[in-house]
Design a protein around this motif. Structure first.
Motif, PDB file in Angstrom:
ATOM      1  N   THR A  42       0.843  -1.194   0.000  1.00 59.21           N
ATOM      2  CA  THR A  42       0.000   0.000   0.000  1.00 59.21           C
ATOM      3  C   THR A  42       0.879   1.244   0.000  1.00 59.21           C
ATOM      4  O   THR A  42       0.663   2.185  -0.769  1.00 59.21           O
ATOM      5  CB  THR A  42      -0.940   0.010   1.218  1.00 59.21           C
ATOM      6  OG1 THR A  42      -1.802  -1.129   1.145  1.00 59.21           O
ATOM      7  CG2 THR A  42      -1.761   1.283   1.277  1.00 59.21           C
ATOM      8  N   ALA A  46       1.269   3.077  -3.833  1.00 61.49           N
ATOM      9  CA  ALA A  46       0.253   4.131  -3.884  1.00 61.49           C
ATOM     10  C   ALA A  46       0.586   5.139  -4.986  1.00 61.49           C
ATOM     11  O   ALA A  46       1.755   5.441  -5.238  1.00 61.49           O
ATOM     12  CB  ALA A  46       0.155   4.843  -2.537  1.00 61.49           C
ATOM     13  N   GLN A  47      -0.435   5.662  -5.615  1.00 61.00           N
ATOM     14  CA  GLN A  47      -0.255   6.642  -6.678  1.00 61.00           C
ATOM     15  C   GLN A  47      -0.246   8.076  -6.155  1.00 61.00           C
ATOM     16  O   GLN A  47      -0.304   9.023  -6.943  1.00 61.00           O
ATOM     17  CB  GLN A  47      -1.335   6.456  -7.742  1.00 61.00           C
ATOM     18  CG  GLN A  47      -1.197   5.136  -8.475  1.00 61.00           C
ATOM     19  CD  GLN A  47       0.165   4.991  -9.141  1.00 61.00           C
ATOM     20  OE1 GLN A  47       0.560   5.823  -9.951  1.00 61.00           O
ATOM     21  NE2 GLN A  47       0.908   3.954  -8.779  1.00 61.00           N
ATOM     22  N   ASN A  63       7.562   7.381   0.329  1.00 62.70           N
ATOM     23  CA  ASN A  63       7.305   6.339  -0.665  1.00 62.70           C
ATOM     24  C   ASN A  63       7.845   6.741  -2.034  1.00 62.70           C
ATOM     25  O   ASN A  63       8.292   7.870  -2.270  1.00 62.70           O
ATOM     26  CB  ASN A  63       5.822   5.952  -0.704  1.00 62.70           C
ATOM     27  CG  ASN A  63       4.931   6.959  -1.392  1.00 62.70           C
ATOM     28  OD1 ASN A  63       5.291   8.120  -1.597  1.00 62.70           O
ATOM     29  ND2 ASN A  63       3.733   6.527  -1.741  1.00 62.70           N
ATOM     30  N   MET A 145      -0.339  12.522   3.298  1.00 63.49           N
ATOM     31  CA  MET A 145      -0.640  12.077   1.936  1.00 63.49           C
ATOM     32  C   MET A 145      -0.526  13.303   1.039  1.00 63.49           C
ATOM     33  O   MET A 145      -1.123  14.352   1.334  1.00 63.49           O
ATOM     34  CB  MET A 145      -2.054  11.513   1.831  1.00 63.49           C
ATOM     35  CG  MET A 145      -2.406  10.472   2.860  1.00 63.49           C
ATOM     36  SD  MET A 145      -1.553   8.958   2.542  1.00 63.49           S
ATOM     37  CE  MET A 145      -2.146   7.977   3.908  1.00 63.49           C
ATOM     38  N   ASP A 147      -0.929  14.621  -2.845  1.00 60.95           N
ATOM     39  CA  ASP A 147      -1.442  14.356  -4.182  1.00 60.95           C
ATOM     40  C   ASP A 147      -1.017  15.496  -5.103  1.00 60.95           C
ATOM     41  O   ASP A 147      -1.322  16.660  -4.835  1.00 60.95           O
ATOM     42  CB  ASP A 147      -2.970  14.236  -4.126  1.00 60.95           C
ATOM     43  CG  ASP A 147      -3.570  13.725  -5.416  1.00 60.95           C
ATOM     44  OD1 ASP A 147      -2.832  13.151  -6.251  1.00 60.95           O
ATOM     45  OD2 ASP A 147      -4.788  13.893  -5.591  1.00 60.95           O
TER      46      ASP A 147
END
Length: 154
Positions: A42, A46-47, A63, A145, A147
């Motif tokens: 995960t 993850a993208q 990551n 996180m 994005d």
């Protein structure tokens, strides 16, 4: 485990064998390995960027996607302070949110912010961050996180 039964004369007349059923232990170990693999995949696949940041503000774990976004290798970014890759004008707000979470005034936050890539260009991102605490309430790390929204912002 095995132990011989020996007569006073030294003659071995038998033995004691002790068996332990390890089926449950093996099952639990397999489940732990499975959960660890799920977590690792995960995180790694993850993208969106996923990072752990220490209570002092240093990247502890990053990551693959976060590294790709900023153009750094994991070795180049782990240990650096988050402000070193935050766009200069966004550092004060980042510092305020960071401090508010450490003090307990905020449990988490979400914001749009800019990062400075290794090559110097600006990356817009939607950042969601939560502070993870231990069982006694002490800060362990920030889970964030990230994005990439550069295309949308342009």
């Amino acid at each position: 485990m095995a132990a011989p039964i020996v007569m006073p004369s030294g003659e071995v007349v038998g033995g004691v064998l002790v068996f332990h059923d390890v089926t449950e232990k093996r099952k639990q170990e397999s489940e732990v390995r499975h959960r660890e693999r799920m977590y690792r995949e995960t995180f790694d696949l993850a993208q969106i960027g996923i990072v752990h940041v220490s209570p002092q503000g240093h990247f502890q774990l990053v990551n693959r996607r976060f590294c790709e976004m900023l153009g750094y290798t994991s070795d180049e970014i782990v240990g650096r302070h988050f402000s070193t890759v935050t766009f200069e004008d966004d550092v004060p707000e980042s510092d305020r949110n960071f401090a508010a979470m450490l003090s307990g005034k905020q449990l988490s936050y979400q914001t749009e912010k800019r990062y400075r890539a290794k090559q110097g260009h600006v990356i817009w991102a939607n950042l969601s961050s939560s502070l993870i605490r231990d069982d006694h309430g002490a800060p362990l790390y920030f889970l964030s996180m990230i994005d990439d929204i550069t295309t949308r912002k342009e």
